[in-house]
Design a protein around this motif. Structure first.
Motif, short mmCIF file in Angstrom:
data_model
loop_
_atom_site.label_atom_id
_atom_site.label_comp_id
_atom_site.label_asym_id
_atom_site.label_seq_id
_atom_site.Cartn_x
_atom_site.Cartn_y
_atom_site.Cartn_z
N TYR A 139 0.55 -1.27 0.05
CA TYR A 139 0.28 0.27 -0.02
C TYR A 139 0.72 1.09 -0.07
CZ TYR A 139 -4.43 -2.41 1.25
OH TYR A 139 -5.66 -3.72 0.80
N SER A 140 1.94 1.09 0.78
CA SER A 140 2.83 2.48 1.12
C SER A 140 3.30 3.00 -0.79
CB SER A 140 3.91 2.64 2.27
OG SER A 140 2.92 1.69 3.54
N HIS A 141 3.25 1.77 -1.73
CA HIS A 141 4.08 2.22 -2.59
C HIS A 141 3.61 3.19 -3.36
CE1 HIS A 141 7.17 -0.83 -2.63
NE2 HIS A 141 7.67 0.08 -3.74
N GLY A 182 3.32 7.80 -6.79
CA GLY A 182 3.01 8.71 -7.33
C GLY A 182 3.97 9.67 -7.68
N SER A 183 5.00 9.94 -6.34
CA SER A 183 6.68 11.06 -6.23
C SER A 183 6.92 11.05 -7.48
CB SER A 183 6.76 10.70 -4.74
OG SER A 183 7.36 9.72 -4.94
N ALA A 184 6.92 9.47 -8.00
CA ALA A 184 8.34 9.60 -8.85
C ALA A 184 7.48 9.45 -10.28
CB ALA A 184 9.10 7.76 -8.92
N ALA A 185 6.17 10.21 -10.82
CA ALA A 185 5.75 10.38 -11.94
C ALA A 185 5.95 11.61 -11.56
CB ALA A 185 4.11 9.16 -11.85
N ALA A 186 5.32 12.00 -10.23
CA ALA A 186 4.88 13.63 -10.40
C ALA A 186 6.73 14.74 -11.05
CB ALA A 186 4.88 14.27 -9.20
N VAL A 213 9.23 20.49 -8.38
CA VAL A 213 10.74 19.45 -8.48
C VAL A 213 10.88 18.39 -6.92
CG1 VAL A 213 12.90 18.90 -9.14
CG2 VAL A 213 11.07 20.47 -10.90
N ALA A 214 11.67 19.21 -6.65
CA ALA A 214 12.05 19.65 -4.90
C ALA A 214 10.49 17.90 -3.85
CB ALA A 214 12.46 20.64 -4.11
N LEU A 215 10.31 19.02 -3.93
CA LEU A 215 9.06 18.05 -3.09
C LEU A 215 8.45 16.87 -4.10
CD1 LEU A 215 6.89 18.51 -0.36
CD2 LEU A 215 4.85 19.40 -2.20
N PRO A 216 7.97 16.48 -3.92
CA PRO A 216 8.16 15.41 -5.50
C PRO A 216 9.71 14.38 -4.32
CG PRO A 216 8.48 16.62 -7.48
CD PRO A 216 8.17 17.40 -5.81
N TYR A 226 9.29 10.66 -2.49
CA TYR A 226 10.29 9.97 -3.21
C TYR A 226 11.42 8.85 -1.85
CZ TYR A 226 12.44 6.54 -6.27
OH TYR A 226 12.85 5.03 -6.33
N LEU A 227 12.00 9.97 -1.96
CA LEU A 227 13.34 9.49 -0.99
C LEU A 227 13.11 9.16 -0.16
CD1 LEU A 227 16.13 12.31 -1.34
CD2 LEU A 227 16.37 9.81 -2.36
N ALA A 228 11.75 10.08 1.32
CA ALA A 228 11.33 9.47 2.21
C ALA A 228 10.77 8.03 2.35
CB ALA A 228 10.03 10.43 3.02
N GLY A 229 9.95 7.69 0.83
CA GLY A 229 8.45 6.35 1.03
C GLY A 229 10.31 5.32 0.77
N VAL A 230 10.80 4.87 -0.24
CA VAL A 230 11.57 4.42 -0.44
C VAL A 230 13.08 4.36 0.73
CG1 VAL A 230 14.10 3.38 -1.62
CG2 VAL A 230 12.04 4.85 -2.61
N TRP A 231 12.95 5.35 1.88
CA TRP A 231 13.80 4.93 3.37
C TRP A 231 12.88 4.24 4.26
CZ3 TRP A 231 12.19 6.71 7.83
CH2 TRP A 231 13.61 6.56 9.06
#
Length: 381
Positions: free
Chosen positions: A279-281, A286-290, A317-320, A324-329
């Protein structure tokens, strides 16, 4: 001579979670390929709204559209991992779902521009009701999990009725109702799996999620390339545009490296952890596509074709990227990494969010991500 004719129908019995050499099938790859259309149109529509500085409305409609894309893809993926028979009926049903994806994609621009989700909902219903027929097949053939399969089928049908109702609700109610109905959607698997968990394959699921990550990263590469070509063709290009384009590619290359730095299948050990991971993906995809949409906006700002401030152009640019970084971490790094590596990510996220203050958010973000990749290689897992 041995016959290789494909059977029209096989009983849809559960596949083994320990099946050897389980990989994505050509049908699954084709399914993903058709989702590229929907992801591309969602990112393109997001780019146009952000370039006009309609930030709140852009994020709201992007969240709605991308939720539907992700959820339809995810439901098919986990079902296929447990029940893919690859017979004629299964293939035809999957092709119906693909047709639903394309109908949905055709409705994405209207959903963004006019707030009219009618066509998108029709496509979504085609995808989801085709999924119901698959679950009914599983209920018939897989006795030990019949109750689970029937819960899936009944739950999906009930929620689709809610989406039809959503189309006729007053506009002011739509966002709140969307959240409520989306929660109902994501609750169905949790409720159904409690009856008797399905036999999805951890290696297969991890591979499928990796493939969808490639899709959304590929959309960002396409967005950066198309925007650069457009800027150069317009006669407004120059060294600044090339620096932005290079920074955009550095961002996407680093995002790929970071996601695929470590295997993920060993994290899918229990139903609870697997649901959280799966689910967290939504945040990661979403952020990667953004990010691609953000890079397009940054390039449009550089060529004076976007109606927003330089700081805002950097922040989209910076926000998504930071999300993304926070999600992958949280999903891939934190569970099995060293304290130093965890600290590197916790430093990188705020640094990315500070890059818009430099006036060169895209190349600065790319450098932060490249440094994170270098730290990951030096520090190990």
């Amino acid at each position: 001579m041995k016959s290789f004719a494909r059977p029209w129908y096989r009983p849809m019995s559960a596949r083994s979670m320990d099946e050897q050499h389980r990989v994505a099938t050509p049908l699954e790859l084709f399914f993903d390929l058709c989702f590229v259309v929907a992801v591309s149109l969602a990112a393109s529509s997001l780019h146009h709204m952000l370039a006009e500085a309609h930030f709140g409305l852009a994020l709201l409609r992007y969240a709605m559209v991308f939720f539907a894309i992700w959820w339809a893809w995810m439901n098919f993926t986990w079902f296929a991992s447990a029940y893919d028979t690859d017979d004629g009926v299964y293939r035809l049903t999957t092709l119906v779902q693909i047709a639903g994806v394309l109908i949905f994609a055709a409705g994405v621009p209207r959903a963004f521009d006019e707030g009219d989700f009618g066509i998108a909902v029709v496509g979504y219903l085609v995808m989801r009701l085709a999924m119901v027929s698959q679950w009914l097949r599983a209920a018939r053939a897989d006795g030990p999990r019949r109750r689970c399969a029937l819960r899936y089928a009944g739950g999906i049908v009930a929620v689709q009725l809610l989406w039809v109702l959503w189309l006729v609700l007053p506009v002011s109610w739509a966002p709140v109702a969307f959240v409520v109905f989306a929660i109902a959607e994501v609750s169905v698997p949790i409720w159904a799996e409690r009856a008797a968990p399905t036999t999805w394959h951890p290696h297969h699921i991890a591979e499928r999620y990796g493939l969808f990550t490639l899709i959304v990263l590929g959309e960002s590469v396409l967005a950066a390339t198309t925007a650069t070509q457009s800027a150069l063709a317009s006669g407004h290009g120059g060294p600044e545009v090339l620096v932005l384009a290079g920074g955009g590619l550095l961002i996407v290359f680093s995002m790929w490296w970071i996601y695929f730095e470590r295997p993920a299948h060993h994290l899918l050990t229990t139903l609870r952890t697997s649901i959280i991971w799966g689910y967290s993906h939504l945040v990661v995809f979403g952020s990667a596509a953004a990010v691609g949409a953000g890079i397009e906006v940054a390039l449009a700002y550089q060529t004076h074709e976007a109606h927003l401030s330089g700081f805002a152009a950097g922040m989209v640019v910076a926000l998504p990227v930071a999300v993304y970084l926070a999600g992958v971490w949280a999903l891939h790094v934190r569970p099995c990494s060293t304290p130093l590596m965890n600290a590197a990510y916790l430093v990188a996220v705020p640094l990315v969010l500070l890059t818009p203050f430099t006036g060169w958010a895209v190349p600065a973000t790319g450098l932060v991500l490249a440094a994170l990749v270098a730290a990951s290689s030096a520090l190990g897992r």
